[in-house]
Scaffold this motif. Structure first.
Motif, PDB file in Angstrom:
ATOM      1  N   GLU A   8       2.562   4.368 -10.769  1.00 52.31           N
ATOM      2  CA  GLU A   8       3.173   4.731  -9.485  1.00 52.31           C
ATOM      3  C   GLU A   8       2.926   6.188  -9.111  1.00 52.31           C
ATOM      4  N   ASP A   9       2.494   7.002 -10.089  1.00 58.38           N
ATOM      5  CA  ASP A   9       2.197   8.397  -9.806  1.00 58.38           C
ATOM      6  C   ASP A   9       0.724   8.638  -9.486  1.00 58.38           C
ATOM      7  N   MET A  10      -0.074   7.578  -9.539  1.00 62.77           N
ATOM      8  CA  MET A  10      -1.508   7.735  -9.252  1.00 62.77           C
ATOM      9  C   MET A  10      -1.714   7.893  -7.745  1.00 62.77           C
ATOM     10  N   ARG A  11      -2.745   8.617  -7.384  1.00 59.65           N
ATOM     11  CA  ARG A  11      -3.049   8.854  -5.977  1.00 59.65           C
ATOM     12  C   ARG A  11      -3.468   7.541  -5.299  1.00 59.65           C
ATOM     13  N   ALA A  12      -3.031   7.380  -4.069  1.00 55.60           N
ATOM     14  CA  ALA A  12      -3.351   6.174  -3.297  1.00 55.60           C
ATOM     15  C   ALA A  12      -4.660   6.376  -2.532  1.00 55.60           C
ATOM     16  N   SER A  13      -5.430   5.306  -2.416  1.00 54.00           N
ATOM     17  CA  SER A  13      -6.690   5.367  -1.667  1.00 54.00           C
ATOM     18  C   SER A  13      -6.463   4.862  -0.238  1.00 54.00           C
ATOM     19  N   ASP A  14      -7.438   5.136   0.608  1.00 47.76           N
ATOM     20  CA  ASP A  14      -7.341   4.644   1.991  1.00 47.76           C
ATOM     21  C   ASP A  14      -7.355   3.118   2.034  1.00 47.76           C
ATOM     22  N   ALA A  15      -8.071   2.490   1.130  1.00 40.79           N
ATOM     23  CA  ALA A  15      -8.097   1.026   1.092  1.00 40.79           C
ATOM     24  C   ALA A  15      -6.715   0.473   0.757  1.00 40.79           C
ATOM     25  N   GLU A  16      -6.008   1.133  -0.176  1.00 39.76           N
ATOM     26  CA  GLU A  16      -4.655   0.696  -0.512  1.00 39.76           C
ATOM     27  C   GLU A  16      -3.707   0.917   0.669  1.00 39.76           C
ATOM     28  N   ARG A  17      -3.878   2.034   1.364  1.00 41.00           N
ATOM     29  CA  ARG A  17      -3.051   2.285   2.551  1.00 41.00           C
ATOM     30  C   ARG A  17      -3.307   1.216   3.620  1.00 41.00           C
ATOM     31  N   GLU A  18      -4.556   0.815   3.782  1.00 39.34           N
ATOM     32  CA  GLU A  18      -4.897  -0.223   4.762  1.00 39.34           C
ATOM     33  C   GLU A  18      -4.232  -1.548   4.410  1.00 39.34           C
ATOM     34  N   VAL A  19      -4.206  -1.896   3.120  1.00 41.02           N
ATOM     35  CA  VAL A  19      -3.559  -3.138   2.686  1.00 41.02           C
ATOM     36  C   VAL A  19      -2.066  -3.093   2.995  1.00 41.02           C
ATOM     37  N   VAL A  20      -1.430  -1.972   2.721  1.00 37.44           N
ATOM     38  CA  VAL A  20       0.013  -1.838   2.997  1.00 37.44           C
ATOM     39  C   VAL A  20       0.261  -1.904   4.508  1.00 37.44           C
ATOM     40  N   ARG A  47       0.841   9.035   5.415  1.00 34.39           N
ATOM     41  CA  ARG A  47       1.254  10.310   4.819  1.00 34.39           C
ATOM     42  C   ARG A  47       1.449  10.185   3.302  1.00 34.39           C
ATOM     43  N   ALA A  48       1.541   8.963   2.815  1.00 36.15           N
ATOM     44  CA  ALA A  48       1.824   8.744   1.390  1.00 36.15           C
ATOM     45  C   ALA A  48       0.683   9.284   0.528  1.00 36.15           C
ATOM     46  N   LYS A  49       1.059   9.888  -0.587  1.00 41.57           N
ATOM     47  CA  LYS A  49       0.074  10.455  -1.520  1.00 41.57           C
ATOM     48  C   LYS A  49      -0.110   9.570  -2.749  1.00 41.57           C
ATOM     49  N   THR A  50       0.969   8.871  -3.160  1.00 53.18           N
ATOM     50  CA  THR A  50       0.897   8.101  -4.405  1.00 53.18           C
ATOM     51  C   THR A  50       1.131   6.613  -4.139  1.00 53.18           C
ATOM     52  N   ARG A  51       0.763   5.837  -5.129  1.00 52.89           N
ATOM     53  CA  ARG A  51       0.971   4.390  -5.038  1.00 52.89           C
ATOM     54  C   ARG A  51       2.460   4.052  -5.012  1.00 52.89           C
ATOM     55  N   GLY A  52       3.256   4.831  -5.700  1.00 51.47           N
ATOM     56  CA  GLY A  52       4.699   4.611  -5.737  1.00 51.47           C
ATOM     57  C   GLY A  52       5.316   4.736  -4.340  1.00 51.47           C
ATOM     58  N   VAL A  55       4.510   1.545  -2.468  1.00 49.71           N
ATOM     59  CA  VAL A  55       5.338   0.420  -2.921  1.00 49.71           C
ATOM     60  C   VAL A  55       6.729   0.516  -2.322  1.00 49.71           C
ATOM     61  N   ALA A  56       7.272   1.728  -2.225  1.00 47.02           N
ATOM     62  CA  ALA A  56       8.616   1.917  -1.680  1.00 47.02           C
ATOM     63  C   ALA A  56       8.690   1.495  -0.206  1.00 47.02           C
ATOM     64  N   LEU A  57       7.573   1.600   0.526  1.00 46.00           N
ATOM     65  CA  LEU A  57       7.580   1.249   1.951  1.00 46.00           C
ATOM     66  C   LEU A  57       7.645  -0.258   2.183  1.00 46.00           C
ATOM     67  N   THR A  58       7.288  -1.044   1.180  1.00 47.23           N
ATOM     68  CA  THR A  58       7.301  -2.507   1.339  1.00 47.23           C
ATOM     69  C   THR A  58       8.273  -3.194   0.386  1.00 47.23           C
ATOM     70  N   ALA A  59       9.051  -2.429  -0.370  1.00 52.85           N
ATOM     71  CA  ALA A  59       9.928  -3.017  -1.386  1.00 52.85           C
ATOM     72  C   ALA A  59      11.003  -3.920  -0.777  1.00 52.85           C
ATOM     73  N   ASP A  60      11.511  -3.599   0.408  1.00 50.39           N
ATOM     74  CA  ASP A  60      12.605  -4.383   0.990  1.00 50.39           C
ATOM     75  C   ASP A  60      12.112  -5.538   1.867  1.00 50.39           C
ATOM     76  N   LEU A  61      10.817  -5.727   1.945  1.00 48.58           N
ATOM     77  CA  LEU A  61      10.271  -6.803   2.787  1.00 48.58           C
ATOM     78  C   LEU A  61      10.107  -8.085   1.983  1.00 48.58           C
ATOM     79  N   PRO A  62      10.294  -9.244   2.619  1.00 52.35           N
ATOM     80  CA  PRO A  62      10.066 -10.510   1.900  1.00 52.35           C
ATOM     81  C   PRO A  62       8.590 -10.667   1.569  1.00 52.35           C
ATOM     82  N   GLN A  63       8.342 -11.367   0.481  1.00 53.42           N
ATOM     83  CA  GLN A  63       6.957 -11.623   0.086  1.00 53.42           C
ATOM     84  C   GLN A  63       6.296 -12.504   1.137  1.00 53.42           C
TER      85      GLN A  63
END
Length: 146
Positions: A8-20, A47-52, A55-63
């Motif tokens: 969760e402390d690893m840097r997020a990539s643009d591809a991961e941001r696009e998926v979110v 604006r997010a820098k890390t994967r954590g 994850v926090a931005l989608t934690a409260d959403l239904p799967q």
């Protein structure tokens, strides 16, 4: 010696941001997020820098359950216009009847002994040929316009 980095402390990539962002878009389309909340979260995604943080931005959403896409509709069936082929058949019949009448007239004129007989075959061929010619002109005009 370096300390192990938590995922969760690893840097997020643009591809991961696009998926979110796509997950947020689906949640908005399903009605889980209103437009203002969707907008805030998308700004936070980029604006997010890390994967954590992602994850926090989608934690409260239904799967989101992936629904298979419906099969594409079949291509439209193009019906070939039958006008010209039917006219070709009629023209062939007209030519055959006219040629047969001409042959009979020619035989009567040559073998009849009275000389050349009045060209009566024209009374059969000309009116029907004229009607057929007008129909050909009208069909040709309709095809050029359409």
């Amino acid at each position: 010696m370096s300390l192990p980095v938590r995922p969760e402390d690893m840097r997020a990539s643009d591809a991961e941001r696009e998926v979110v962002q796509q997950l947020l878009h689906r949640a908005h389309a399903d009605g889980s997020l209103d437009l203002a909340e969707f907008d805030e979260r998308v700004v936070a995604v980029w604006r997010a820098k890390t994967r954590g943080e992602l994850v926090a931005l989608t934690a409260d959403l239904p799967q989101v359950v992936e629904r298979p896409l419906p099969p594409p509709p079949p291509p439209p069936v193009r019906v070939k216009p039958r006008g010209p082929s039917a006219l070709k058949v009629l023209t062939t019949i007209w030519l055959s009847v006219s040629a047969f009448n001409f042959a009979i007239w020619l035989l009567v004129s040559v073998l009849g002994g009275e000389g050349v007989v009045h060209p009566w075959f024209l009374w059969v061929a000309m009116p029907s040929g004229a009607v057929l010619g007008v129909i050909w002109l009208l069909v040709g005009r309709d095809r050029a316009a359409g």
